[in-house]
Motif scaffolding. Structure first.
Motif, PDB file in Angstrom:
ATOM      1  N   THR A  37       0.705  -1.232   0.089  1.00 52.88           N
ATOM      2  CA  THR A  37      -0.086  -0.134  -0.255  1.00 52.88           C
ATOM      3  C   THR A  37       0.861   1.200  -0.032  1.00 52.88           C
ATOM      4  N   ARG A  38       0.345   2.355  -0.026  1.00 52.83           N
ATOM      5  CA  ARG A  38       1.044   3.446  -0.436  1.00 52.83           C
ATOM      6  C   ARG A  38       0.168   4.492   0.272  1.00 52.83           C
ATOM      7  N   TYR A  39       1.136   5.889   0.496  1.00 53.77           N
ATOM      8  CA  TYR A  39       0.781   7.130   0.945  1.00 53.77           C
ATOM      9  C   TYR A  39       0.988   8.077  -0.218  1.00 53.77           C
ATOM     10  N   ALA A  40      -0.102   8.399  -0.997  1.00 54.17           N
ATOM     11  CA  ALA A  40      -0.002   9.079  -2.159  1.00 54.17           C
ATOM     12  C   ALA A  40      -0.419  10.570  -1.974  1.00 54.17           C
ATOM     13  N   PRO A  41       0.103  11.669  -1.174  1.00 58.96           N
ATOM     14  CA  PRO A  41      -0.285  12.841  -1.174  1.00 58.96           C
ATOM     15  C   PRO A  41      -0.111  13.757  -2.302  1.00 58.96           C
ATOM     16  N   SER A  42      -0.684  14.793  -2.480  1.00 57.05           N
ATOM     17  CA  SER A  42      -0.510  15.919  -3.278  1.00 57.05           C
ATOM     18  C   SER A  42       0.381  16.940  -2.511  1.00 57.05           C
ATOM     19  N   PRO A  43       1.430  17.542  -3.229  1.00 47.07           N
ATOM     20  CA  PRO A  43       2.012  18.530  -2.300  1.00 47.07           C
ATOM     21  C   PRO A  43       1.516  19.874  -2.417  1.00 47.07           C
ATOM     22  N   ILE A  73       4.386  10.740  -4.759  1.00 50.40           N
ATOM     23  CA  ILE A  73       3.997  12.171  -4.793  1.00 50.40           C
ATOM     24  C   ILE A  73       3.095  12.294  -6.036  1.00 50.40           C
ATOM     25  N   GLU A  74       1.871  12.833  -5.701  1.00 49.94           N
ATOM     26  CA  GLU A  74       0.905  12.940  -7.018  1.00 49.94           C
ATOM     27  C   GLU A  74       0.924  14.475  -7.260  1.00 49.94           C
ATOM     28  N   ASP A  75       1.778  14.705  -8.108  1.00 50.15           N
ATOM     29  CA  ASP A  75       2.040  16.397  -8.334  1.00 50.15           C
ATOM     30  C   ASP A  75       1.613  16.552  -9.897  1.00 50.15           C
ATOM     31  N   HIS A 249      -3.768  -2.810  -1.872  1.00 47.58           N
ATOM     32  CA  HIS A 249      -4.682  -2.186  -1.035  1.00 47.58           C
ATOM     33  C   HIS A 249      -4.583  -0.645  -1.323  1.00 47.58           C
ATOM     34  N   VAL A 250      -5.635   0.092  -1.560  1.00 42.49           N
ATOM     35  CA  VAL A 250      -5.601   1.580  -1.662  1.00 42.49           C
ATOM     36  C   VAL A 250      -6.307   1.997  -0.582  1.00 42.49           C
ATOM     37  N   ILE A 251      -5.695   2.393   0.387  1.00 46.50           N
ATOM     38  CA  ILE A 251      -5.859   3.131   1.803  1.00 46.50           C
ATOM     39  C   ILE A 251      -5.990   4.569   1.650  1.00 46.50           C
ATOM     40  N   ASP A 254     -11.934   9.152   2.451  1.00 47.70           N
ATOM     41  CA  ASP A 254     -13.261   8.681   1.932  1.00 47.70           C
ATOM     42  C   ASP A 254     -13.998   9.659   1.194  1.00 47.70           C
ATOM     43  N   GLU A 255     -13.011  10.909   0.932  1.00 46.79           N
ATOM     44  CA  GLU A 255     -13.789  11.732  -0.253  1.00 46.79           C
ATOM     45  C   GLU A 255     -13.560  11.037  -1.495  1.00 46.79           C
ATOM     46  N   TRP A 256     -12.793  10.065  -1.474  1.00 45.61           N
ATOM     47  CA  TRP A 256     -12.724   9.229  -2.844  1.00 45.61           C
ATOM     48  C   TRP A 256     -13.729   8.157  -3.190  1.00 45.61           C
ATOM     49  N   LEU A 257     -14.372   7.943  -2.044  1.00 45.67           N
ATOM     50  CA  LEU A 257     -15.342   6.839  -2.117  1.00 45.67           C
ATOM     51  C   LEU A 257     -16.206   6.880  -3.342  1.00 45.67           C
TER      52      LEU A 257
HETATM   53  N1  GLU Z   1      -3.401  12.494  -4.228  1.00 42.56           N
HETATM   54  C1  GLU Z   1      -4.530  12.048  -3.928  1.00 42.56           C
HETATM   55  C2  GLU Z   1      -4.955  13.059  -2.580  1.00 42.56           C
HETATM   56  O1  GLU Z   1      -4.188  13.478  -2.078  1.00 42.56           O
HETATM   57  C3  GLU Z   1      -4.446  10.565  -3.527  1.00 42.56           C
HETATM   58  C4  GLU Z   1      -5.715   9.759  -3.229  1.00 42.56           C
HETATM   59  C5  GLU Z   1      -5.296   8.170  -3.231  1.00 42.56           C
HETATM   60  O2  GLU Z   1      -4.407   7.997  -2.065  1.00 42.56           O
HETATM   61  O3  GLU Z   1      -5.413   7.558  -4.139  1.00 42.56           O
HETATM   62  O4  GLU Z   1      -6.026  13.003  -1.989  1.00 42.56           O
END
Ligand code: GLU
Length: 550
Positions: A37-43, A73-75, A249-251, A254-257
């Motif tokens: 799994t991952r942490y995928a933040p946008s900076p 990093i989701e940039d 697993h994408v954790i 919940d704004e993405w649900l």
């Molecule tokens: N870049 C998205 C966010 O910051 C990531 C969502 C995800 O983890 O898939 O909300």
């Protein structure tokens, strides 16, 4: 007859075939049940406590299963990116000792074989997969101008119809390949859209690990997958990434649900196996009886930097976050007071569906206990580091390390350690009276209690230091002396005795102790006085008594 391949080649002439990437990033060899799994933040802003919560949970879940936790990093939204945003995220994870197995480890460096782990460096990968979709007629160029899109929206609004680019409203969806090729050749600007096979009147069922069974209409929006700048949108990028990086697993928040129908559809249409999803509800706050999300705008405690400033140790914040993640943590902790929090088995499906409440008082309680288990040396080091940044006066006080270790060691390292520090910003107030420089130079209003006659106080202090106090006494001897002193001055030597004959005595040994305590510290409430006196030493005690008598 032209075909999709020609169109795809025209749009992305340079990119590699996806087979290249499929080979480059092989399926991971991990033990059965291992979670990747991952942490995928946008900076795009300061690190939020919710981000820390998410990364802590993701890390723990992967660790428990001997899996992989990576930082991506989701940039791709360059407009929203803030300066130093990536560093801020990496520093926070470091500060909280949430170690990544793979991914970005600085603004520019990464570790792991499934990189790059920064989306802006993966442009040609996304384009390869977009090309693959175009070749299969599952994606197409859209030439609609912003004005045309506005017009579509206005029409939908006035007709009271669901907004978006879908079905009959998806103007360029059915452009002929020849027409698309001609317009591209002509130089018309365009973006790439996914051609959704979904129907809004059909439902999809999904089982989320946290939210349970959910049902949504199918996605029918032809979402943008590649923007005008050639970069992908989040929706598309994370599909490609989670596929190639082997995410099981994408954790995520919940704004993405509600995007799950789209994401599952994309996985399916790309021919990828979809990961499992666990959507974490936001951390909530009780605002005068109203439960609402912790907000960056309204609540200082929403920012991770708040805890550093207050001096709440990272370990305490983490322990508290486990508390709110799984409500059975509290019982576990009670049953296992000496275990490391890492030994707790976190379970995603036990997380709150609607959002756990954040309670600062509870956090400080947890923190008190976490700090009470630290050694004086650990505390010294952490407080010093904190003071360097946030409290120069405290830093100055702590310069005398040897003495400070003794002060911080009072009632510590035993079975029932002191629990009067919940954050580093408490420390100064808690220890300052132990330092002669500070104490002797301050104006003190001595809070004497039952015995408050100046002459009596003077008598107690003088007699005590001259005839009773001996630095070499052990605790029992030390206390016996205070009893003797009390008897000598006509106070009850035992509280019991005092209670039995209240008319016979003005006060008892406890009241005499209070006089000594107040004279020594200026306070009625302190840790163990015997230990305090040991640390102060005779000379300081004498000075303090003199000051009190004056
Ligand atoms: N870049 C998205 C966010 O910051 C990531 C969502 C995800 O983890 O898939 O909300």
């Amino acid at each position: 007859m032209v075909d999709c391949k020609e169109l795809a080649d025209l749009i992305f002439p340079e990119v590699k075939d996806i087979s290249y990437y499929e080979k480059k990033y092989p399926i991971r060899k991990l033990p059965e049940g291992a979670i990747v799994t991952r942490y995928a933040p946008s900076p795009t802003g300061l690190m939020h406590i919710g981000g820390l919560y998410q990364s802590l949970i993701s890390k723990k879940i992967s660790q428990q299963t001997k899996g992989i936790f990576f930082l991506r990093i989701e940039d791709t939204d360059k407009k929203r990116e803030i300066e130093n945003g990536i560093n801020e995220i990496i520093q926070s994870l470091k500060e909280y000792e949430i170690e990544v197995d793979e991914g970005m480890i600085s603004e520019t460096e990464s570790i792991g074989n499934y990189g790059p782990y920064k989306q802006s460096l993966r442009k040609e990968i996304y384009q390869a997969y977009a090309k693959h979709l175009i070749q299969q007629r599952k994606a197409y160029p859209c030439f609609c101008t912003p004005e045309e899109l506005d017009e579509i929206r206005a029409k939908q609004e006035s007709a009271g119809i669901r907004p978006g680019y879908y079905g009959v409203w998806a103007k360029d969806r059915n452009l002929s390949i020849q027409e698309a090729i001609d317009r591209i050749k002509k130089g018309d600007p365009y973006i790439i859209r996914f051609k959704s096979p979904g129907r809004e009147d059909k439902k999809i069922k999904h089982k989320d690990i946290i939210k349970g069974n959910v049902e949504f209409p199918e996605n029918d929006q032809d979402i943008v997958i590649i923007k005008a700048d050639g970069l992908p949108t989040y929706h598309f990028a994370h599909i490609v990434d989670d596929h190639l990086m082997g995410t099981t697993h994408v954790i995520r928040g919940d704004e993405w649900l509600s995007s799950v129908p789209l994401h599952l559809q994309l996985f399916y249409e790309m021919g990828f196996k979809a990961p499992k999803y666990a959507h974490i509800a936001p951390i909530m706050k009780n605002d005068n009886g109203n439960k609402r999300k912790l907000s960056k705008r309204k609540d200082p405690e929403a920012a991770v930097s708040y805890y550093e400033k207050e001096g709440i140790p990272a370990d305490a914040v983490k322990e508290y976050l486990l508390n709110i993640a799984n409500s059975n943590f509290e019982n576990w902790r009670r049953a296992n007071p000496d275990k490391e929090k890492e030994d707790f088995e976190l379970e995603l499906h036990k997380m709150s569906v609607s959002g756990a409440l954040f309670d600062m008082i509870k956090l400080l309680d947890v923190s008190k206990i976490v700090i009470s288990k630290m050694t004086a040396k650990e505390i010294y080091e952490k407080v010093y580091k904190w003071a360097e940044k946030f409290d120069k006066e405290l830093q100055q006080i702590l310069q005398d390390k040897e003495y400070s270790l003794k002060v911080l060691g009072i009632e510590r390292g035993n079975k029932k350690p002191r629990k009067d520090i919940s954050k580093w910003s408490d420390v100064k107030e808690n220890i300052i009276y132990m330092y002669d420089n500070q104490f002797m130079n301050s104006n003190i209003v001595y809070p004497y209690q039952v015995i408050n006659d100046k002459n009596v106080i003077e008598k107690i202090l003088k007699l005590y230091i001259e005839n009773y106090y001996d630095e070499n006494d052990d605790k029992q001897e030390w206390f016996n002396k205070i009893k003797e002193l009390s008897g000598k001055l006509g106070f009850a030597k035992e509280v019991k005795e005092f209670k039995a004959n209240p008319e016979k005595y003005k006060a008892h040994v406890g009241d005499v102790s209070t006089v000594i305590r107040v004279a020594l510290t200026g306070r009625t409430n302190t840790p163990d006085m015997y230990e305090i006196m040991k640390v102060l030493g005779k000379e300081s005690i004498q000075k303090r008594f003199k000051k009190a008598i004056k």
